[in-house]
Each structure stands twice: as structure tokens, then as C-alpha cells.
Design a protein around this motif. Sequence first.
Motif, short mmCIF file in Angstrom:
data_model
loop_
_atom_site.label_atom_id
_atom_site.label_comp_id
_atom_site.label_asym_id
_atom_site.label_seq_id
_atom_site.Cartn_x
_atom_site.Cartn_y
_atom_site.Cartn_z
N TYR A 27 5.36 -1.53 2.94
CA TYR A 27 6.04 -0.88 4.03
C TYR A 27 6.56 -1.92 5.02
O TYR A 27 5.87 -2.90 5.34
CB TYR A 27 5.09 0.08 4.76
CG TYR A 27 4.83 1.35 3.99
CD1 TYR A 27 5.74 2.40 4.03
CD2 TYR A 27 3.68 1.50 3.23
CE1 TYR A 27 5.51 3.57 3.33
CE2 TYR A 27 3.43 2.67 2.52
CZ TYR A 27 4.35 3.71 2.57
OH TYR A 27 4.13 4.85 1.89
N GLY A 339 -6.91 7.81 0.02
CA GLY A 339 -5.50 7.74 -0.29
C GLY A 339 -4.64 8.36 0.79
O GLY A 339 -3.53 7.91 1.07
N THR A 343 -1.79 5.75 2.35
CA THR A 343 -0.38 6.01 2.07
C THR A 343 0.39 6.49 3.28
O THR A 343 1.55 6.86 3.17
CB THR A 343 -0.25 7.05 0.95
OG1 THR A 343 -0.94 8.25 1.34
CG2 THR A 343 -0.83 6.53 -0.36
N SER A 344 -0.24 6.48 4.45
CA SER A 344 0.41 6.95 5.67
C SER A 344 0.65 5.81 6.64
O SER A 344 -0.28 5.35 7.31
CB SER A 344 -0.44 8.03 6.35
OG SER A 344 0.09 8.36 7.62
#
Length: 575
Positions: A27, A339, A343-344
Motif C-alpha cells: 500500500y 486478516g 488488509t485495512s
Amino acid sequence: MDAQGHGRANDVDPADQWVLNPATGEYELRLAPAAPQSPVPGPRRAAPVRNGAPGGRTTAPVAPGRDVPPPRRRRDAPGEPLPGRRGRRPVKKKSNAKKALLWTGGTMAFVLVAGATTGWFYLKHLEGNVGTTDVGDAAASSFSKDEAFNILVIGTDKRTGEGNEGYGDKGSVGHADTNILLHVAKDRSNATALSIPRDLIVDIPDCQTKQEDGTDSVVAGQDGVRFNRSLGERGRDAGCTMRTVEAATGIKPDHFVMADFNAVKTLTSAVDGVEVCVEKAVDDKQSKLKLPAGESKVEGERALAFVRTRHAFGNSGDLDRIKVQQQFLGSLMRKMTSGDTLTSPAKLLKLAEAATEALTVDKAIGSVGTLKDIALELKKVPTKNISFMTVPVKDNPAETVKATVVVDEAQAPAIFDAIKNDVSFTEVKTEQKKEKAEIAARLKGTRSAASDVRVSILNGGAPAGSAQQQLAYLQTEAGVTKSDNAGNAEAPLAKTTLEYDPGQADQARRLADIMGLSGSALKPGKSVTNAQGLPAMTLTLGKDFKGAGVKLNAATTAPVNVAGKSTADKVQCAS
């Protein structure tokens, strides 16, 4: 309840600007193409500074009348990537000083962000959030990624700052109210979080502290007092608490971390709450905690009430509260490594901000590079192999009305020794199983008779007299009659080693069987000449030597039936 946000309502939320870069798989922060850009972060607001300036942080001054960084440059070409920084800086909270309840969860939050967001500028911003304290030689001068390490996590009962008026003792200078010694194994296969009761009776040693004017002052020690007095009282800093831990357990902390009350509130809110479980319904008038029997989700003020309550569980004492805190921390770790969190980007950013805003550390680990190194090392430890336990204690026999505890000398030394010797409290792969094939192969092959083994013994860190005691055992019990005592080694060793000429490999394997030596303890090299003028191997007894006749591989894990032990991967209900 404290406001959880750090910025104004019209500020750009950086979490909304993170996108996945398909080229790197990570990211990255990107703003709209028309947004003004700048290659470096703008200056931070001036913040209070500890140890010489008001509050502990050193930040760049802000130009008069400015609350946000200067405008950023536009990118020069449509294809040029934008710098990975937020558009506007959140406004810093105006708390006067840190209050601490601790949580190793603060460090865990930084772990996750360091692994998922590698932008140097953002890590530098996080470093600016962290306060540092100079504790001198009480802490290690640097952090090593290749060694086991101990971090003392401290929480205080200091009651300062907006939103915490109801917590702690009014006017308190801050004592060591909650304490966890976190040991991380050298191979990162496991970790142990050892809680130290605040009411444990200890001897606080003399300690050198840094005064606000930069001078050093020695605070006199005290014998037979509560552990929590090792911080705050008489000007004692976290270094004094570290020295007290070493005096009481024999385990030397390498570094310390302190966090505040708000850490629990902001961390739990950042992950949208943490699951907890209680066997019976709770209605604690003092902490204002209300929970139904079974599982519940807590965050913010209710999460803080959960870890602070004493009267809802067990005998309403500090030892019962410690168990609840350990269960809560395990749940928080599971949530942060789930997760859903990993994933945030929004949650990762909130976790990083909440954690670093709450942290105060020793100077050696206050830099961005070191914090990232520690974070990535901690990330390697599986939650199933993180053990929580409390120093074994018993009621203070000197008291009629039991209010304090003392170390249980029948149980505690074994736990202290296991941590000092980097022994796991969970079933993990042993060093021998993880050795490379060529190292493990040193134990494969023929073995000579014990009577043909020639070895000279050196003491390289074992207790005095160990070389002679092991010599006597080898000659009288093991049949290794061609052995002699060569005195002391030039330098101490952490691990016992056996150096031998390749032509003596069969002798080395026989001695390895007798002593329980791993393949990594066998060091192909040169032989020495013994007292009879014949070539001999060199056995150097290291600090891990367990005594004459005791095999070094006798225990690859610590006792698994330690009272009150739990692990971070298991869901437990407080009672």
C-alpha cells in the motif's frame, strides 16, 4: 470519552488515500493529481519535551500562525508518482504529559504498520510521536536483530491529561502500576510475557537518573518495598524500574516501553473493538464496567474499564486483574494480526498513530530505523508461541493483614532461569531441528569408544569449578579417561562448544552423545596438544552449562505446567 481522532473535521483522512501498488504489492499513499505536493513532511507543532524541556518530545518548530504543513508541489508529469505523504497534518492533542497504562499491543500495532507501510516519511512521522527518556546504562546502547532481547513494558497510575480525570491517584507522580517483561527468543520462534505484580516486595537498588537540567543524580535505593515504587517516587525514572527487575529476577531488560491510558482506548477503537469473555455478568460500580456473561466486544472507555477493574474477578486483588489483562492482551494481539486488520490501510494507520502517540521509550530505540527493526522482529513470533505468565508469588509472611506478596522461591527461579537461557514455554521447534543440513550432519557417522576420546576442558563462563567437576564425571562415570582440565578460556561463551580436527569427528560424535551437544555446538577446527603430548579436542563450557553429568539437551522447553500460563492464540474467559 476521549475523542479518538487526531485532526480537524475538514482534514484529509490519510486512510482514504492508500492504494495498492501492483508493482510492489504494498500500500502507498497517493493524493489526487490536482492536490498540491511536497517532497518532504512539513514541520510539526511544537510539543512538550521531557528531560530538559517540557514533556519529552523534540519536534521542529512551526511557523507562527500555522497549524498545517506548507503546500505541496504539483507533480511535474502525469506519469510521475506522487510522494507518499498525507495532504494535511492532524492537529496534535494538548495533553500536558503522558499517562500510562501499558500495553505491548502498542508495540504490536507498530509491528503491523512497519510491515505493511514502508514509506520512510511516514515512519519518520511516527518517530516524532514517540517520547524518549535517557536511562543511561540501565538500557542497552543499541538493538541487535540477531540476539534474544528483553523489553520491559511499564504502565503507570499517573492521572494527567484530558479524559483521564477518573483514573489513578490525583497528584501522583506516576508509579509502576502494570509491568510486563517481554522476552523474545533469539530464533524468534517464541516469546514470553512475564507480569510483575505491583505489590511485590523487592529491594530497589541505587539508580542514576538524568535531571531536567541535564545533570546526573543518584537516587538512593530502598529495601523491602513495593515494586511500584521503583518508578516516580523520589525522582526515579524507568531506568530505576529496569534495575529493580534485574535485582529481583536476575533478568536484565535491554529496553523499556511506557504507554498511556489512552492507548487502550485508541487501539481498541482502531480495530473496531476487541472480543473479551467473562464467566459471570459484571457490574462494577468503581470501574463502571457492565458486561453480560459470555463474550462481548469492548472498545474505548469500556475496554479501559475492563483492564482496570479489580473488584469484578477472583478475590478482587491485583493478581486477578493481571490475569484479566493478559487475556485482554492476547485478544488484542489476535485482532491486530487478523486478516480483517492486516488488509485495512485505515485500521493500520489508526493503529500506528494510536500506538506511537502513547509510547515513551529509551533513547537507544527511539529512532525510526530501530523502531522498525524491533517491529519486524516481533512480527516473526507466532501468537500461539507467545506465553503469558506471572512471577510466582506467595503472601508476605511479615504481614498479618495480607496486602503484599513476595517471590515464591520454590517456583520462580525455574521460570527466571528459563527466560535467561532463552528456553521456550511452548512446544516449538528446537534449535537442533532447525539446524542446516550440513550442521546436523556433524552428528551423523561412526562413534569411537569413550575410552578413545581425548579432550581438554576449559571453563568459558560456567560457574567456578565446573571444568573440574565435568572432568571427574567424564573420567569416573562416562569412561572418557583421556581427558584433562585446561583451566579457563580466554573469553566467556554463551554456549558450550567442542572444537576438533576433522580426523577426530568420531570422537566428537561420542562426546556429543555423552553431553547432549547439538550439531551447532560442534566446531570443526584444529586439535590441541594435551598433557600427554597427544592431539585432543577442546571442550569449552559456556554459560549454558547445566552441571556435571547433565545433558545440555535435557530440556528443550520449559515446564509446560506453569501455574497460570496462557498463550496469545487461546480465547479465555475471565472469572
